[in-house]
Design a protein around this motif. Structure first.
Motif, PDB file in Angstrom:
ATOM      1  N   GLY A 233     -21.843 -35.367 -42.086  1.00 34.06           N
ATOM      2  CA  GLY A 233     -21.925 -35.412 -40.629  1.00 34.06           C
ATOM      3  C   GLY A 233     -21.334 -36.682 -40.064  1.00 34.06           C
ATOM      4  N   TRP A 237     -18.335 -36.796 -37.317  1.00 30.67           N
ATOM      5  CA  TRP A 237     -18.588 -37.313 -35.977  1.00 30.67           C
ATOM      6  C   TRP A 237     -17.660 -38.472 -35.640  1.00 30.67           C
ATOM      7  N   GLN A 238     -17.481 -39.360 -36.585  1.00 30.33           N
ATOM      8  CA  GLN A 238     -16.815 -40.617 -36.252  1.00 30.33           C
ATOM      9  C   GLN A 238     -15.349 -40.677 -36.651  1.00 30.33           C
ATOM     10  N   ASN A 241     -11.996 -36.266 -36.880  1.00 29.60           N
ATOM     11  CA  ASN A 241     -12.156 -35.748 -35.521  1.00 29.60           C
ATOM     12  C   ASN A 241     -10.864 -36.059 -34.771  1.00 29.60           C
ATOM     13  N   SER A 250     -10.423 -43.916 -35.557  1.00 31.18           N
ATOM     14  CA  SER A 250     -10.822 -43.197 -36.773  1.00 31.18           C
ATOM     15  C   SER A 250     -10.342 -43.934 -38.019  1.00 31.18           C
ATOM     16  N   TRP A 325     -16.073 -35.254 -26.620  1.00 32.42           N
ATOM     17  CA  TRP A 325     -16.556 -35.523 -27.979  1.00 32.42           C
ATOM     18  C   TRP A 325     -15.527 -35.223 -29.060  1.00 32.42           C
ATOM     19  N   PHE A 328     -14.815 -30.074 -33.537  1.00 32.29           N
ATOM     20  CA  PHE A 328     -15.723 -30.029 -34.690  1.00 32.29           C
ATOM     21  C   PHE A 328     -15.578 -28.712 -35.439  1.00 32.29           C
ATOM     22  N   ALA A 421     -22.693 -30.115 -36.175  1.00 39.36           N
ATOM     23  CA  ALA A 421     -21.931 -30.438 -34.979  1.00 39.36           C
ATOM     24  C   ALA A 421     -22.286 -29.512 -33.833  1.00 39.36           C
TER      25      ALA A 421
END
Lengths: 448, 478
Positions: A233, A237-238, A241, A250, A325, A328, A421
């Motif tokens: 995860g 998320w970070q 993406n 990133s 965001w 995902f 996500a």
């Protein structure tokens, strides 16, 4: 009306109100039910039914979106009117990527009729079995079922629909000094074995009652599926993406060997265990997406907007709110390895069940801090030693999986409820193995 | 709308519930974000429906629908009761509800300027303008966001409650990211996701984002080359925004009665607090006075009635450092033998009301930020939260801030990057020896408090001000 009927109607309403406008509509009909228990009794038991209509319009170079839960003719007309009113007030959208072209679905979505119509008694029976199998320990957790029937339509002619179900159980058995956890998830409630999971949770809890403190330092670790799901995860998320890549925050470098060759990560809504919809929020059909292959970053999830910015095509990972965001994946898999017993090869290390309350200290280095939960054990000479009290770590997730850092991957994979996500309307799944990692930075214990 | 709620409650009772309540909620949400001088996202959502809670024996059931016709309302009531009956397959101990006054009332939050009536163009100009300012000042990523919630609720219970409320909340914030070799540095104003209140657009105007855009852009860039926060043990002064996070995580959640009773053990966690110690446990130093007060005008956790119909009222949580109160609902209070509730809310018609923070925060102390710095020979001043992590009993925490400053011999010195501190809740609060006064007390609003399964997002308020803590472990890195 079916979700597909509603989606088509909204596209027509937009065309009638604003000829030439581009419209994209997702309609989701959802039933969600969750039976929650604590202190070994059901204390919260809920269900809800909802229709959600999401509309995006693009007019004269401007884009706006809105969402409502009404499906009457009046409600749909109001949604269209308010969205068109909003678009007129917006500045030009220079990065608008256009609509998805017509394309057929690769997968149909996984559906279990009994789960779609599961009554509360059926969930309660699973809970009853878990509590009984825990044999006197205090139990807390949930059993849930859900169904999503969704449709997408746009003014470019793309029109797809699908339906999916999901079921999950996650619960702890508690001794008062220790908790043990067990989980499972899939597309069918009938596959959840409350008795087996209750017994497993109780066994772990009883095995963790006598705990020792450990000093901070670097430890070799075996991470069970719950802890591995947190790592995965965090990567998604970070870093893995498209928006994070576009913005330069990133860690991901496509084509680079950034992870150990034992790491292969992918998104696959065609998997028989997938609970995600087979199309994304922009109507793009999903297919298997490789993110990391034998340690090499091979791709990042994109929606149409971030894909255009990177000069590539959408990977069908658009989600509502993705402008903020990013994109995902919905059905994430970390490939299994060949390890039968990861603990057996560890001379001195830790067996970690779950990570808890993990937060990134820096999005680029992916240094996270967090705690252990639901049991940690010292590993000595290839066997389990005493249980260990709660530990705090401060560790880069990228470094933890770096080339040479992964010493083993279990041959068995585990389905973790909840996914990773905010997937496009509906559900998502996460299937991961256990991992043996060379080093994990423990920076404190329960005492500070 | 009262008729819909009444229909649902009567159906639940007719189906066998010994108590039932229903909430019709009509929610409108609007947010706009911008990045680097361009609009990024405009979100407008609207939802309306009814959620019904039914009690059969000692078991609860809840059902919600997005339709508001009589048939749908009746079905929701009947389904809630049917679910409650199914809960009895795994029954709990006898359950009572704390008695509360039965009210028929109407309440609206103060709102000078309706945020949904402010033109989208004006609101867009604000978030676009400040991100343009920050971006032009040299940061590669500049973002800004405002959010607006407009919620109307009609509550009916089988005991005779009939209460409608109109609550308007909004706020805004901005942040920027400087990207260096292998790391990033972030600065925010007034907080990462903004600061929010139960108020109209006047809340956003008072925040005055434009006045701070250039400053935070310069600070983010300066942080890239600032010295690393040293590792060790030292005195720490926390700014008001970080104090609000400290209160939220290590006091607010710890005193939620559902956690203390073990009802959240499977997910959010429990609490290090034991009810047997209520009134006898030292939580912190004598400077520590914490209240839960949903009556504070403008604070994000304010309301007229909670989602069980309990009228808003202040409640002491920590008095002179001693733990004296909790956040409770009618069932949890009755279980614990307490005589107050009033902290139960749901985040929409489709969610079960549960124990949530209201406005949990500190009463003012005798000091000031200036006097704290002057009184500190060797320490670090940290402000604006960047990361937060705390264990499932709410004791062991590690928090990171965006920016720190060295304090030497009573003066603020050089800037420090990546400041973090870690501790154990009661020990940390016991070390608080200076606390700023009323002039520096501010109602910070947290719009993203997650709890529950299915997940709910709570809005909480936190009166907070700068404070000093002694001998704190700082500078933990990976």
């Amino acid at each position: 009306m079916t979700p597909a009927d509603i989606a088509a109607q909204v596209v027509e309403l937009v065309a009638a109100a604003q000829p030439g406008a581009e419209a994209a509509v997702t309609v989701s009909r959802e039933t969600s039910a969750l039976t929650r228990f604590a202190e070994s009794f059901i204390h919260q038991n809920v269900a809800d039914e909802a229709d959600v209509v999401m509309l995006q319009v693009h007019v004269d170079g401007r884009t706006a979106s809105a969402q409502g839960n009404g499906t009457s003719a009046e409600a749909l007309t109001r949604l269209v009117e308010s969205t068109l009113a909003a678009v007129a007030l917006r500045p030009a959208d220079s990065s608008y990527p256009g609509l998805a072209e017509p394309a057929t679905l690769v997968a149909a979505g996984n559906w279990d009729g009994a789960t779609a119509t599961a009554e509360p008694d059926a969930r309660a029976a699973v809970v009853r079995a878990f509590v009984d199998a825990a044999a006197g320990l205090s139990c807390a957790g949930y059993c849930q079922t859900g169904r999503v029937e969704a449709a997408f339509a746009n003014s470019a002619g793309q029109a797809v629909s699908a339906r999916v179900t999901e079921a999950g159980l996650s619960a702890v058995a508690r001794t008062g000094r220790s908790d043990g956890v067990a989980r499972d998830a899939g597309i069918a409630l009938s596959a959840l074995d409350g008795h087996r999971l209750g017994a497993a949770a109780a066994a772990k809890a009883r095995n963790g009652m006598e705990q020792v403190d450990l000093p901070p330092g670097r430890y070799e670790v075996v991470l069970e599926a719950g802890a591995v799901s947190d790592l995965v995860g965090g990567l998604l998320w970070q870093g893995l993406n498209g928006k994070a890549v576009v913005e330069g925050r990133s860690f991901a470098q496509v084509g680079a060997q950034q992870f150990d060759q034992a790491i292969t990560l992918y998104d696959d809504s065609t998997d028989e265990r997938a609970t995600g919809l087979p199309f994304d929020a922009e109507g793009t059909p999903k297919q298997r997406l490789e993110l990391v292959a034998a340690g090499v970053v091979t791709g990042v999830p994109h929606d149409r907007r971030t894909a255009a910015a990177c000069g590539t095509t959408s990977t069908a990972c658009a989600v509502p709110g993705g402008e903020r965001w990013g994109a995902f994946p919905s059905d994430v898999r970390l490939a299994a390895g060949t390890g039968d017993d990861l603990v057996a090869g560890v001379e001195r290390g830790l067996l970690v069940t779950d990570f808890w309350y993990t937060r990134a200290l820096d999005p680029r280095t992916l240094v996270y801090t967090g705690l252990t939960r639901n049991g940690v054990w010292l590993i000595e000479n290839g066997g389990l030693g005493p249980a260990v009290s709660t530990l705090r770590f401060t560790q880069s997730y990228v470094d933890a999986l770096a080339p040479g850092a992964v010493l083993g991957v279990s041959s068995q994979q585990y389905s973790v409820p909840g996914g990773v996500a905010p997937v496009a309307r509906g559900t998502g799944s996460l299937v991961v193995p256990s991992l043996r990692l060379a080093s994990w930075n423990i920076t404190g214990g329960a005492a500070g | 709308m009262f008729d819909v709620a009444t229909e649902a409650v009567e159906a639940a009772v007719a189906a066998g519930a010994r108590y039932a309540d229903a909430r019709v909620k009509h929610q409108r949400y609007e947010s706009m974000s911008a990045q680097n001088g361009a609009l990024e996202d405009l979100t407008q959502r609207e939802a309306i429906g009814v959620g019904v809670r039914a009690l059969v024996g000692s078991s609860w059931g809840f059902f919600a629908v997005g339709d508001l016709d009589d048939a749908a309302a009746r079905r929701a009531g009947e389904q809630a009761t049917a679910i409650a009956r199914a809960s009895a397959v795994v029954p709990g101990p006898d359950l009572d509800l704390l008695e509360i006054p039965v009210r028929q009332d109407s309440w609206a939050s103060p709102c000078a300027e309706d945020p949904l009536s402010v033109s989208l163009a004006d609101k867009g100009d604000l978030v676009v303008g400040v991100t343009d300012t920050m971006h032009r000042a040299g940061v590669p990523l500049a973002s800004a966001l405002y959010q607006v919630w407009d919620t109307r609720t009609w509550f009916v219970s089988s005991e005779g409650h009939r209460i409608d409320q109109h609550i308007r909340e909004c706020g805004a914030g901005m942040h920027c990211l400087a990207i260096g070799e292998g790391s990033t540095q972030r600065r925010s104003y007034p907080a990462f996701r903004g600061d929010y209140g139960t108020a109209g657009w006047e809340q956003v105007r008072a925040t005055d984002l434009p006045a701070h855009a250039e400053r935070i852009a310069a600070e983010a860039q300066a942080l890239l080359t600032a010295p690393q926060c040293p590792a060790g043990t030292t005195d720490v002064i926390l700014g008001g925004e970080q104090m609000s996070l400290q209160i939220h995580e290590s006091v607010g959640h710890a005193v939620e009665l559902d956690r203390i009773l073990g009802w959240e053990a499977g997910y959010a966690g429990t609490s290090w607090l034991d009810l047997a110690q209520l009134g006898r446990l030292r939580y912190g130093s004598e400077l520590m006075n914490v209240t839960a007060d949903p009556t504070l005008p403008g604070a994000l956790g304010s309301f007229g009635y909670d989602d069980e119909g309990t009228p808003a009222a202040p409640n002491d949580i920590v008095r002179d450092g001693m733990w004296v109160g909790v956040l409770a609902g009618r069932d949890s209070a009755a279980r614990a033998g307490l005589d107050y509730a009033g902290a139960v809310r749901s985040d929409g018609y489709a969610r079960l009301p549960m124990v949530r923070m209201t406005n949990v925060g500190l009463l003012a102390g005798p000091d000031s930020l200036e006097s704290m710095i002057a009184a500190t020979d060797d320490g670090i001043f940290m402000e604006h939260n960047r990361s937060w992590s705390i264990d499932d009993k709410r004791r062991n925490f590690q928090f990171g801030c965006e920016i720190g400053w060295e304090i030497k011999n009573g003066e603020r010195g050089r800037m420090l990057r990546n400041p973090t501190y870690t501790g154990i809740g009661p020990q940390f609060w016991a070390s608080m020896d200076m606390l700023a006064g009323e002039s520096e007390r501010r109602f910070w609003g947290t719009p993203n408090c997650g709890k529950g399964q299915p997940g709910q997002v709570g809005h909480t308020g936190h009166p907070a001000m700068p404070a000093r803590f002694r001998n704190v472990r700082v500078g933990v890195t990976g």
